[in-house]
Design a protein around this motif. Structure first.
Motif, PDB file in Angstrom:
ATOM      1  N   MET A 182       0.954  -1.183  -0.026  1.00 19.27           N
ATOM      2  CA  MET A 182      -0.079   0.061   0.045  1.00 19.27           C
ATOM      3  C   MET A 182       0.801   1.073   0.032  1.00 19.27           C
ATOM      4  N   LEU A 183       0.237   2.239  -0.455  1.00 22.43           N
ATOM      5  CA  LEU A 183       1.141   3.529  -0.447  1.00 22.43           C
ATOM      6  C   LEU A 183       0.759   4.218   1.049  1.00 22.43           C
ATOM      7  N   ARG A 184       1.808   4.526   1.551  1.00 20.05           N
ATOM      8  CA  ARG A 184       1.706   5.242   2.948  1.00 20.05           C
ATOM      9  C   ARG A 184       2.853   6.357   3.186  1.00 20.05           C
ATOM     10  N   PHE A 185       2.291   7.629   3.327  1.00 15.59           N
ATOM     11  CA  PHE A 185       3.413   8.674   3.233  1.00 15.59           C
ATOM     12  C   PHE A 185       2.910   9.801   3.997  1.00 15.59           C
ATOM     13  N   ALA A 186       3.904  10.687   4.333  1.00 17.74           N
ATOM     14  CA  ALA A 186       3.617  11.710   5.074  1.00 17.74           C
ATOM     15  C   ALA A 186       3.220  13.015   4.270  1.00 17.74           C
ATOM     16  N   CYS A 187       2.241  13.833   4.950  1.00 19.92           N
ATOM     17  CA  CYS A 187       1.772  15.023   4.333  1.00 19.92           C
ATOM     18  C   CYS A 187       2.074  16.412   5.538  1.00 19.92           C
ATOM     19  N   SER A 188       2.739  17.046   5.175  1.00 23.94           N
ATOM     20  CA  SER A 188       2.987  18.275   6.222  1.00 23.94           C
ATOM     21  C   SER A 188       1.865  19.235   5.840  1.00 23.94           C
ATOM     22  N   GLN A 189       1.766  20.122   6.799  1.00 24.76           N
ATOM     23  CA  GLN A 189       0.617  21.358   6.757  1.00 24.76           C
ATOM     24  C   GLN A 189       1.033  22.135   5.616  1.00 24.76           C
ATOM     25  N   LEU A 190       0.110  22.316   4.932  1.00 22.37           N
ATOM     26  CA  LEU A 190       0.120  23.424   3.749  1.00 22.37           C
ATOM     27  C   LEU A 190      -0.198  24.610   4.462  1.00 22.37           C
ATOM     28  N   VAL A 191      -1.427  24.585   5.297  1.00 23.12           N
ATOM     29  CA  VAL A 191      -2.149  25.820   6.006  1.00 23.12           C
ATOM     30  C   VAL A 191      -3.186  25.309   6.659  1.00 23.12           C
ATOM     31  N   VAL A 192      -3.240  26.136   7.853  1.00 19.45           N
ATOM     32  CA  VAL A 192      -4.298  26.063   8.635  1.00 19.45           C
ATOM     33  C   VAL A 192      -5.339  27.045   8.784  1.00 19.45           C
ATOM     34  N   ASP A 193      -6.519  27.146   8.122  1.00 18.08           N
ATOM     35  CA  ASP A 193      -7.265  28.057   7.383  1.00 18.08           C
ATOM     36  C   ASP A 193      -8.939  27.649   7.867  1.00 18.08           C
ATOM     37  N   ARG A 194      -9.546  28.794   7.737  1.00 16.95           N
ATOM     38  CA  ARG A 194     -11.155  28.395   7.925  1.00 16.95           C
ATOM     39  C   ARG A 194     -11.715  28.789   6.471  1.00 16.95           C
ATOM     40  N   VAL A 195     -11.396  27.772   5.687  1.00 16.39           N
ATOM     41  CA  VAL A 195     -12.006  27.724   4.383  1.00 16.39           C
ATOM     42  C   VAL A 195     -12.392  26.263   4.127  1.00 16.39           C
ATOM     43  N   ASP A 196     -13.219  26.157   3.097  1.00 13.98           N
ATOM     44  CA  ASP A 196     -13.739  24.588   2.690  1.00 13.98           C
ATOM     45  C   ASP A 196     -14.282  24.546   1.584  1.00 13.98           C
ATOM     46  N   PRO A 197     -13.482  24.233   0.279  1.00 14.67           N
ATOM     47  CA  PRO A 197     -14.070  24.395  -1.115  1.00 14.67           C
ATOM     48  C   PRO A 197     -15.049  23.326  -1.438  1.00 14.67           C
ATOM     49  N   ILE A 198     -15.079  22.182  -0.456  1.00 13.93           N
ATOM     50  CA  ILE A 198     -16.125  21.198  -0.971  1.00 13.93           C
ATOM     51  C   ILE A 198     -17.462  21.700  -0.550  1.00 13.93           C
ATOM     52  N   VAL A 199     -17.348  21.836   1.025  1.00 17.42           N
ATOM     53  CA  VAL A 199     -18.572  22.224   1.801  1.00 17.42           C
ATOM     54  C   VAL A 199     -19.220  23.527   1.436  1.00 17.42           C
ATOM     55  N   ASN A 200     -18.292  24.497   1.670  1.00 18.26           N
ATOM     56  CA  ASN A 200     -18.544  25.911   1.655  1.00 18.26           C
ATOM     57  C   ASN A 200     -17.871  26.649   0.469  1.00 18.26           C
ATOM     58  N   PRO A 201     -18.111  26.216  -0.813  1.00 14.15           N
ATOM     59  CA  PRO A 201     -17.247  26.996  -1.696  1.00 14.15           C
ATOM     60  C   PRO A 201     -17.307  28.459  -2.021  1.00 14.15           C
ATOM     61  N   GLY A 202     -16.201  29.139  -2.040  1.00 11.50           N
ATOM     62  CA  GLY A 202     -16.164  30.569  -2.108  1.00 11.50           C
ATOM     63  C   GLY A 202     -16.178  31.294  -0.768  1.00 11.50           C
ATOM     64  N   MET A 203     -16.589  30.842   0.440  1.00  8.64           N
ATOM     65  CA  MET A 203     -16.832  31.438   1.457  1.00  8.64           C
ATOM     66  C   MET A 203     -15.593  31.576   2.324  1.00  8.64           C
ATOM     67  N   GLN A 204     -15.346  32.859   2.732  1.00  6.45           N
ATOM     68  CA  GLN A 204     -14.279  33.134   3.604  1.00  6.45           C
ATOM     69  C   GLN A 204     -14.664  32.958   4.903  1.00  6.45           C
ATOM     70  N   TYR A 205     -13.885  32.553   5.822  1.00 12.19           N
ATOM     71  CA  TYR A 205     -14.255  32.057   7.766  1.00 12.19           C
ATOM     72  C   TYR A 205     -15.476  31.532   7.418  1.00 12.19           C
TER      73      TYR A 205
END
Length: 344
Positions: free
Chosen positions: A21-44
C-alpha cells in the motif's frame, strides 16, 4: 484470553506491515477557515481545518475549471500527488474558557516512521483490482455536525490512546480495533491521541461528487483498514481505500486541574463523533492507477508508476498563506467560529 488478544493484535500489526500500500507523510500546507467542498467561495467558514497537499488549493476550487496538478509544489512526500486532504483541528479547552490548538507530529508504527511538519499521514490501500479516482473526484468521510457516537462506524472513524510521545513505539493492533474509541480519549495516561479516518471504497462509477459529498460513494462489506470487501450493486466500482492518520500530541495538556468538562474537542466544538475528513483527487496523469496496478509500496520511489518520494525538507517547505487570515495559534478567547479568532 488476554494473551490471545495480544497475539491477535500482533498478527494484525504484522499483516499491515506486510500489505502492499502507499503510506506517506503530508505536512501542513495551511491551517485555515475555508472549505471548498462544503462551503465553496466562503471566507471564514463555520470551523477551522488543517489542509495538506498541492498549493493550488483555494477557497473555490471549481471542479470544472480547477486543475490541482497545476500546483507548483505539494506538502505530501510523493511529488506527483497534488491532491488535497484536510481534517478538522483538535483544540485543548481550558476550564477558564480559553482554547489552544493541539500540535501534530509524525506517525511511526510497524511500517516505519514518517516525518511530518504538522499535517497527517495518508494511506492508499488496494484490495484486488481497483480503479483510481478521476480528475474532479471529491468526497467526505464523517459528519462535522454529528454529536452521537452511536451513529459513527467505529471501524472507520476512531481514536487511540498513545501512552508515549514516541510516535515510533507502536501501540495496539490494526486501526480502529481493540480499545480504540469514537470519542476522543480524556485520560491523563494518554500522551498522544491517534485519529483515524477511513474513506468509502466503492463508487457509483458516474458521479465525481454528490450534493452531500457522500452519496456517490459507499462503504464495502469489509471492515477497517483492509482495502475493503465486496461493493454493493449501487456502487460497483472498487476504489483504493484512503485512510488518514493524525497524531495529536496532548502531552503538554495533562494537568487535569486545568481541564474543562471536555478537555479535547474538534474545531466545531464537538468531540470525536464529529470527526471528519475531506478529499479532492489530484494525482498527475495515471500515476495513481499505475501505483495500484504495480503494487507500489509505502513511502518509496516506484519507477513502474513513475512516482518519486521527496525529502522532508522539500515537502515541508510547501506552504500557503491563509485565505481567511486570523490567529489560530497560542491561547484563544474562543474557537475560530463566526468572528475572527482573538488571543486570550
Amino acid at each position: 484470553m488476554q494473551l490471545t488478544s495480544v497475539v491477535a493484535a500482533a498478527l494484525l500489526a504484522r499483516h499491515a506491515a506486510a500489505q502492499n500500500m502507499l503510506r506517506f507523510a503530508c505536512s501542513q500546507l495551511v491551517v485555515d477557515r475555508v472549505d471548498p467542498i462544503v462551503n465553496p467561495g466562503m471566507q471564514y467558514t463555520p470551523h477551522l481545518h488543517q489542509i495538506v497537499g498541492g498549493n493550488s488549493f483555494n477557497i473555490t476550487m471549481d471542479p470544472d475549471n480547477h486543475d490541482l496538478t497545476a500546483s507548483t509544489c505539494t506538502s505530501c512526500s510523493f511529488k506527483e500527488d497534488k491532491s488535497n486532504y484536510w481534517t478538522a483541528v483538535m483544540f485543548f479547552q481550558h476550564k477558564n474558557g480559553s482554547y489552544k490548538r493541539v500540535p501534530q507530529v509524525g506517525n511511526g508504527g510497524p511500517q516505519g516512521q514518517l516525518v511530518n511538519k504538522g499535517g497527517l499521514d495518508v494511506y492508499y490501500i488496494p484490495s484486488g483490482k481497483v480503479t483510481a479516482f478521476k480528475k474532479g473526484f471529491r468526497m467526505i468521510a464523517g459528519s462535522a455536525a454529528n454529536t452521537d457516537p452511536k451513529k459513527v462506524s467505529a471501524s472507520n472513524i476512531c481514536h487511540r490512546c498513545w501512552k508515549s510521545t514516541d510516535d515510533n513505539q507502536f501501540t495496539g493492533g490494526a486501526p480502529c480495533t481493540g480499545s480504540d474509541t469514537v470519542d476522543i480519549p480524556a485520560d491523563t495516561s494518554c500522551k498522544m491521541i491517534r485519529q483515524t479516518l477511513i474513506f468509502p471504497t466503492c463508487w457509483d462509477g458516474k458521479n465525481l461528487d454528490s450534493p452531500d459529498h457522500q452519496s456517490h460513494v459507499a462503504y464495502s462489506s469489509g471492515s477497517g483498514a483492509t482495502g475493503g470487501g465486496n461493493c454493493p450493486a449501487t456502487h460497483p466500482v472498487k476504489l483504493p481505500q484512503i485512510m488518514y492518520e493524525v497524531m495529536w500530541n496532548i502531552s503538554t495538556f495533562l494537568d487535569k486541574s486545568t481541564w474543562a468538562a471536555k478537555p479535547f474537542v474538534y474545531s466545531m466544538n464537538i468531540g470525536g463523533a464529529a470527526a471528519h475528513g475531506d478529499y479532492v483527487f489530484g494525482w498527475e496523469g495515471d500515476t495513481l492507477q499505475k501505483a495500484m496496478d504495480n503494487r507500489c509500496n509505502l513511502n518509496n520511489d516506484c519507477t513502474a508508476a513513475g512516482i518519486h518520494k521527496q525529502q522532508p525538507d522539500v515537502y515541508n517547505a510547501c506552504t500557503k498563506k491563509q485565505q481567511a487570515p486570523e490567529t489560530v495559534d497560542g491561547w484563544l478567547q474562543a474557537l475560530p467560529m463566526g468572528e475572527m479568532a482573538r488571543r486570550a
